[in-house]
Design a protein around this motif. Structure first.
Motif, mmCIF file in Angstrom:
data_model
loop_
_atom_site.group_PDB
_atom_site.id
_atom_site.type_symbol
_atom_site.label_atom_id
_atom_site.label_comp_id
_atom_site.label_asym_id
_atom_site.label_seq_id
_atom_site.Cartn_x
_atom_site.Cartn_y
_atom_site.Cartn_z
ATOM 1 N N ALA A 73 0.844 -1.189 0.000
ATOM 2 C CA ALA A 73 0.000 0.000 0.000
ATOM 3 C C ALA A 73 0.877 1.235 0.000
ATOM 4 C CB ALA A 73 -0.917 0.000 1.228
ATOM 5 N N LEU A 74 0.241 2.383 -0.267
ATOM 6 C CA LEU A 74 0.925 3.665 -0.217
ATOM 7 C C LEU A 74 0.304 4.511 0.890
ATOM 8 C CD1 LEU A 74 1.223 4.504 -4.020
ATOM 9 C CD2 LEU A 74 2.971 3.522 -2.513
ATOM 10 N N ILE A 75 1.154 5.166 1.653
ATOM 11 C CA ILE A 75 0.700 6.015 2.757
ATOM 12 C C ILE A 75 1.038 7.464 2.418
ATOM 13 C CG2 ILE A 75 1.015 6.572 5.194
ATOM 14 C CD1 ILE A 75 1.584 3.586 5.642
ATOM 15 N N ARG A 76 0.047 8.303 2.475
ATOM 16 C CA ARG A 76 0.193 9.715 2.141
ATOM 17 C C ARG A 76 0.603 10.499 3.389
ATOM 18 N NH1 ARG A 76 -4.603 10.291 0.541
ATOM 19 N NH2 ARG A 76 -5.532 11.642 2.131
ATOM 20 N N GLU A 77 1.699 11.233 3.274
ATOM 21 C CA GLU A 77 2.153 12.052 4.388
ATOM 22 C C GLU A 77 1.374 13.358 4.442
ATOM 23 O OE1 GLU A 77 6.627 11.494 5.361
ATOM 24 O OE2 GLU A 77 6.503 11.577 3.170
ATOM 25 N N ALA A 78 1.491 14.060 5.547
ATOM 26 C CA ALA A 78 0.779 15.321 5.734
ATOM 27 C C ALA A 78 1.134 16.301 4.625
ATOM 28 C CB ALA A 78 1.126 15.928 7.092
ATOM 29 N N GLY A 79 0.113 16.893 4.014
ATOM 30 C CA GLY A 79 0.335 17.883 2.976
ATOM 31 C C GLY A 79 0.340 17.342 1.568
ATOM 32 N N GLU A 80 0.414 16.012 1.409
ATOM 33 C CA GLU A 80 0.401 15.425 0.070
ATOM 34 C C GLU A 80 -1.015 15.401 -0.486
ATOM 35 O OE1 GLU A 80 3.259 12.203 -1.201
ATOM 36 O OE2 GLU A 80 3.129 11.764 0.931
#
Length: 380
Positions: A73-80
């Motif tokens: 899976a892909l995890i989106r960081e803050a602000g992405e």
């Protein structure tokens, strides 16, 4: 984007099967959260995430078996920015009955394989959770005997035990093939330690009494502080010291096989904390609810075969670790004390080390430090 990959849960793991997503696209995740369940040869393992963010999208669906290192899976960081694909739902991979029942991952998977309705199973695990044994008992009660002359159908537990045995065998063969083992042993006078333990337990209520294993783990961890070469990994043709002293505690599983999950930061915990953690690990290991970090993080392993009557054991190192300590059964022997022969309770302790990382002198110093630790149990 952060790539969330299939973790390596030991040297014997080459691939894993995604059983279930516990988080869905758009869900926030934090370090330590359980976001998926993965099935391995050692059972179903709860997989933790090590980053904060939002689950953006899943790339693997439940039921797929993929090699270690595959991006799950892909995890989106803050602000992405949010991706279009993150709006698609992720299959949960669980039947309605499984969502209602509180069950371990191993129990859920086996219930699917054996077509057992979890709503009809009484759980005997912690807080009434349904364990793997509960599911297998339920399945055996409704199993119809095979016609005369035909073998009974194999059950999932037998297949899993065989797979685990094969995985352990492969890891141990690799260990003996690749690691130049050096073995050292000593006999430790445990009279003072066992007397202190008996007196300490005499002051405690039954539910807070200590077992010897807590002292074994703490003493090994303390000794490793002075000989850091024993706590770490052999990788890329060199020794890598562990980020902390996380002692793996060997636990035998019902039906065969074993696991050695980590007691994290063993050297920093008091005996009460260690005792609670060991009991929790044993319960969850046998219920099939261990976490990925507990299997991936051990920096050194302790095995205790004394309860089986074994007096001395020489263990095989679990790669990529570089050391294993084995303890036997405390036994009464004649012992010389201040020039006199007295009956004393002694314990055989052995250490197996990777000679590429540790030489004999340092391994001997490590064993001596373990001995000294047992001579002042009140300091543990």
């Amino acid at each position: 984007m952060i790539e969330f990959r299939m973790p390596a849960l030991g040297a014997d793991m080459e691939a894993g099967t995604l059983v279930q997503w516990l988080k869905h696209p758009g869900d926030p995740v934090a370090r330590g959260d359980i976001i998926a369940v993965v099935d391995t040869d050692k059972g179903a393992i709860e997989i933790e995430v090590f980053n904060d963010g939002v689950l953006d999208r899943a790339l693997i669906e439940p039921g797929q078996k993929v090699p270690v290192g595959t991006v799950l899976a892909l995890i989106r960081e803050a602000g992405e920015a949010i991706t279009v694909s993150s709006l698609a739902p992720v299959a949960a991979g669980a039947a309605p009955g499984e969502r209602r029942a509180r069950a371990s991952p191993a129990a859920r998977k086996t219930a699917q394989e054996l077509q057992v309705d979890l709503a009809s199973v009484t759980g005997t695990g912690p807080a009434g959770a349904i364990t793997l044994d509960d599911v297998q008992r339920a399945a055996s009660k409704r199993r119809v005997p095979a016609p005369e002359g035909r073998p009974a159908p194999a059950v999932a537990s037998v297949d899993r035990a065989a797979a685990m045995r094969a995985a352990i065998g492969a890891a141990m063969a690799r260990s003996k093939r690749e690691i130049p083992h050096l073995y050292l042993s000593t006999t430790i006078d445990m009279t003072r330690t066992l007397a202190w333990l008996a007196a300490e337990n005499g002051r405690r209520p039954v539910e807070r009494r200590l077992l010897l294993i807590a002292l074994l783990l703490k003493t090994v961890a303390r000794a490793a502080l002075g000989v850091p070469e024993v706590s770490g990994f052999w990788r890329d043709n060199g020794f890598q010291r562990g980020a902390g002293i996380h002692v793996g505690c060997a636990i035998a599983l019902r039906g065969g096989g074993l696991v050695a999950p980590a007691v994290h930061d063993t050297d920093l915990k008091d005996l009460d904390s260690l005792m609670r953690e060991v009991l929790d690990l044993v319960a969850r290991a046998r219920a099939g609810t261990l976490r990925s970090s507990e299997l991936a993080d051990p920096t050194i392993t302790v095995t205790n075969l004394g309860d089986l009557g074994v007096e001395t054991a020489f263990g095989v190192i679990y790669p990529p670790q570089v050391a294993l300590v084995a303890f036997g059964k405390p036994v009464e022997r004649p012992w010389v004390v201040d020039g006199r022969i007295e009956p004393r309770t002694v314990l055989a302790a052995t250490v197996s080390v990777d000679h590429r990382a540790i030489d004999g002198r340092r391994a001997g110093q490590f064993l001596s430090a373990i001995d000294r630790g047992f001579q002042s149990p009140e300091s543990l």
